[in-house]
Design an enzyme around this catalytic site. Structure first.
Site, PDB file in Angstrom:
ATOM      1  N   SER A  62       1.233  50.764  17.943  1.00  0.00           N
ATOM      2  CA  SER A  62       1.981  50.818  19.207  1.00  0.00           C
ATOM      3  C   SER A  62       3.314  51.509  18.949  1.00  0.00           C
ATOM      4  CB  SER A  62       2.248  49.393  19.711  1.00  0.00           C
ATOM      5  OG  SER A  62       3.233  49.409  20.725  1.00  0.00           O
ATOM      6  N   TYR A  83       5.406  40.935  18.178  1.00  0.00           N
ATOM      7  CA  TYR A  83       4.410  41.982  18.441  1.00  0.00           C
ATOM      8  C   TYR A  83       4.747  43.253  17.645  1.00  0.00           C
ATOM      9  CZ  TYR A  83       1.510  45.208  21.238  1.00  0.00           C
ATOM     10  OH  TYR A  83       0.593  46.153  21.650  1.00  0.00           O
ATOM     11  N   LYS A  85       2.444  45.232  14.908  1.00  0.00           N
ATOM     12  CA  LYS A  85       1.958  46.597  15.082  1.00  0.00           C
ATOM     13  C   LYS A  85       2.492  47.538  14.004  1.00  0.00           C
ATOM     14  CE  LYS A  85      -0.843  45.941  18.460  1.00  0.00           C
ATOM     15  NZ  LYS A  85      -2.283  46.199  18.315  1.00  0.00           N
TER      16      LYS A  85
HETATM   17  P1  NAI Z   1      -6.257  44.051  26.903  1.00  0.00           P
HETATM   18  O1  NAI Z   1      -5.549  42.740  26.849  1.00  0.00           O
HETATM   19  O2  NAI Z   1      -6.639  44.621  28.220  1.00  0.00           O
HETATM   20  O3  NAI Z   1      -7.566  44.010  25.970  1.00  0.00           O
HETATM   21  C1  NAI Z   1      -7.524  43.452  24.695  1.00  0.00           C
HETATM   22  C2  NAI Z   1      -8.927  43.170  24.232  1.00  0.00           C
HETATM   23  O4  NAI Z   1      -8.855  42.521  22.953  1.00  0.00           O
HETATM   24  C3  NAI Z   1      -9.677  42.233  25.164  1.00  0.00           C
HETATM   25  O5  NAI Z   1     -11.009  42.659  25.252  1.00  0.00           O
HETATM   26  C4  NAI Z   1      -9.589  40.888  24.444  1.00  0.00           C
HETATM   27  O6  NAI Z   1     -10.642  40.024  24.751  1.00  0.00           O
HETATM   28  C5  NAI Z   1      -9.651  41.346  22.998  1.00  0.00           C
HETATM   29  N1  NAI Z   1      -9.162  40.343  22.055  1.00  0.00           N
HETATM   30  C6  NAI Z   1      -7.975  39.731  22.035  1.00  0.00           C
HETATM   31  N2  NAI Z   1      -7.928  38.832  21.030  1.00  0.00           N
HETATM   32  C7  NAI Z   1      -9.114  38.900  20.397  1.00  0.00           C
HETATM   33  C8  NAI Z   1      -9.704  38.225  19.291  1.00  0.00           C
HETATM   34  N3  NAI Z   1      -9.049  37.282  18.616  1.00  0.00           N
HETATM   35  N4  NAI Z   1     -10.958  38.561  18.908  1.00  0.00           N
HETATM   36  C9  NAI Z   1     -11.636  39.502  19.567  1.00  0.00           C
HETATM   37  N5  NAI Z   1     -11.166  40.178  20.629  1.00  0.00           N
HETATM   38  C10 NAI Z   1      -9.919  39.862  21.042  1.00  0.00           C
HETATM   39  O7  NAI Z   1      -5.324  45.045  26.081  1.00  0.00           O
HETATM   40  P2  NAI Z   1      -5.230  46.637  26.023  1.00  0.00           P
HETATM   41  O8  NAI Z   1      -4.011  47.025  26.747  1.00  0.00           O
HETATM   42  O9  NAI Z   1      -6.504  47.273  26.349  1.00  0.00           O
HETATM   43  O10 NAI Z   1      -4.898  46.794  24.459  1.00  0.00           O
HETATM   44  C11 NAI Z   1      -5.850  47.154  23.492  1.00  0.00           C
HETATM   45  C12 NAI Z   1      -5.114  47.373  22.179  1.00  0.00           C
HETATM   46  O11 NAI Z   1      -4.118  48.387  22.350  1.00  0.00           O
HETATM   47  C13 NAI Z   1      -4.374  46.126  21.674  1.00  0.00           C
HETATM   48  O12 NAI Z   1      -4.469  46.080  20.262  1.00  0.00           O
HETATM   49  C14 NAI Z   1      -2.940  46.407  22.103  1.00  0.00           C
HETATM   50  O13 NAI Z   1      -2.010  45.742  21.309  1.00  0.00           O
HETATM   51  C15 NAI Z   1      -2.868  47.907  21.936  1.00  0.00           C
HETATM   52  N6  NAI Z   1      -1.811  48.539  22.715  1.00  0.00           N
HETATM   53  C16 NAI Z   1      -1.782  48.443  24.088  1.00  0.00           C
HETATM   54  C17 NAI Z   1      -0.747  49.014  24.804  1.00  0.00           C
HETATM   55  C18 NAI Z   1      -0.641  48.940  26.290  1.00  0.00           C
HETATM   56  O14 NAI Z   1       0.390  49.380  26.838  1.00  0.00           O
HETATM   57  N7  NAI Z   1      -1.631  48.418  27.015  1.00  0.00           N
HETATM   58  C19 NAI Z   1       0.322  49.767  24.110  1.00  0.00           C
HETATM   59  C20 NAI Z   1       0.181  49.822  22.685  1.00  0.00           C
HETATM   60  C21 NAI Z   1      -0.844  49.227  22.016  1.00  0.00           C
END
Ligand code: NAI
Length: 243
Positions: free
Chosen positions: A138, A151, A155
């Site tokens: 991130s 966080y 990251k």
């Molecule tokens: P989201 O919250 O929409 O999706 C996250 C996914 O990870 C979900 O499917 C959830 O069920 C799964 N998850 C969470 N904990 C888990 C676990 N212990 N075991 C298995 N699955 C698990 O989040 P988003 O926005 O799609 O983020 C995806 C990745 O991108 C994350 O790693 C997040 O930190 C990263 N990210 C997101 C940003 C954003 O602005 N949305 C910015 C920078 C990084």
């Protein structure tokens, strides 16, 4: 367009947001995709929506479960070419408000979960001496953010998982890269106030927030043979926010 015909891919946390968009993008490029979610029914539903071959339940904090699932996918499909360690959580807390439990859950999901996934992926890919792994860092991990110390720490660790694993696995033909998204419109960022959204858009040269597809397309490139000489990189996908 990167062509992933014949490749087998695994995307963790693929039930929504960036993971779901990535599973869909890889499937559209011809890969056989398996996605995971914490809930089996949701994973199966998402797999259908993304055109993926399967949806499985997985909690990435469980090292044994990660190892078994990755082994199983490689066995069922004969190999594993691509792994996207996407599962992650984000909860904001000012320094004075950080609870021990927040530190534990964030580090065990974002850091340990990514390590378990990369380790299992490397084991599965080692036999064929080829593979591509992408982890989700991130901009916050690269530059820090007030209220996001836990966080950001997680990251920053993820970016260095990519760099270290790339150094270790390069000679085995396995590439490891990270993407560092800015603010992407998913459920993770749905709680942003209108002020914070406007301020982020105002600071972004490209004048908008990111979409899950913006990130998915970059991941699709990084796992393709078009990126054959790229490893150990942390690619910003932020519309220029950090400039
Ligand atoms: P989201 O919250 O929409 O999706 C996250 C996914 O990870 C979900 O499917 C959830 O069920 C799964 N998850 C969470 N904990 C888990 C676990 N212990 N075991 C298995 N699955 C698990 O989040 P988003 O926005 O799609 O983020 C995806 C990745 O991108 C994350 O790693 C997040 O930190 C990263 N990210 C997101 C940003 C954003 O602005 N949305 C910015 C920078 C990084």
């Amino acid at each position: 367009m990167p062509d992933l015909d014949g490749k087998v891919a695994l995307v963790t946390g693929g039930t929504r947001g960036i993971g779901l968009a990535t599973a869909r993008a890889l499937a559209e490029a011809g890969a056989t995709v398996v996605l995971t979610g914490r809930d089996e029914a949701k994973a199966k539903e998402a797999a259908q929506a993304a055109g993926a071959a399967g949806g499985l339940a997985l909690d990435v904090t469980d090292a044994k479960a990660v190892a078994a699932l990755v082994r199983g996918v490689a066995k069922e499909h004969g190999k594993l070419d691509i792994v996207v360690a996407n599962a992650g959580i984000m909860e904001d807390a000012l320094l004075g408000m950080i609870r021990e439990e927040l530190v534990d859950t964030t580090l065990s999901t974002n850091v340990a979960g990514t390590i378990h996934t990369v380790q299992a992926a490397a084991r599965a890919m080692m036999r064929k001496k080829t593979g591509a792994i992408v982890v989700l860092a991130s901009i916050v991990g690269e530059y820090g953010s007030a209220g996001q110390t836990v966080y950001a720490a997680s990251k920053a660790a993820v970016a260095n998982i990519a760099r270290s694993a790339a150094k270790e696995l390069g000679r085995s033909g396995i590439r490891v890269n990270a993407v560092a998204p800015g603010v992407i419109e998913t459920e993770l960022t749905a709680g942003l106030s209108e002020d914070a959204r406007a301020s982020n858009i105002g600071s972004t040269p490209l004048g908008r927030l990111g979409t899950p597809e913006d990130v998915a397309n970059a991941i699709k490139f990084l796992v393709s043979d078009d990126a054959a000489f790229i490893t150990g990189q942390v690619l910003g996908i932020d519309g220029g926010l950090v400039l």
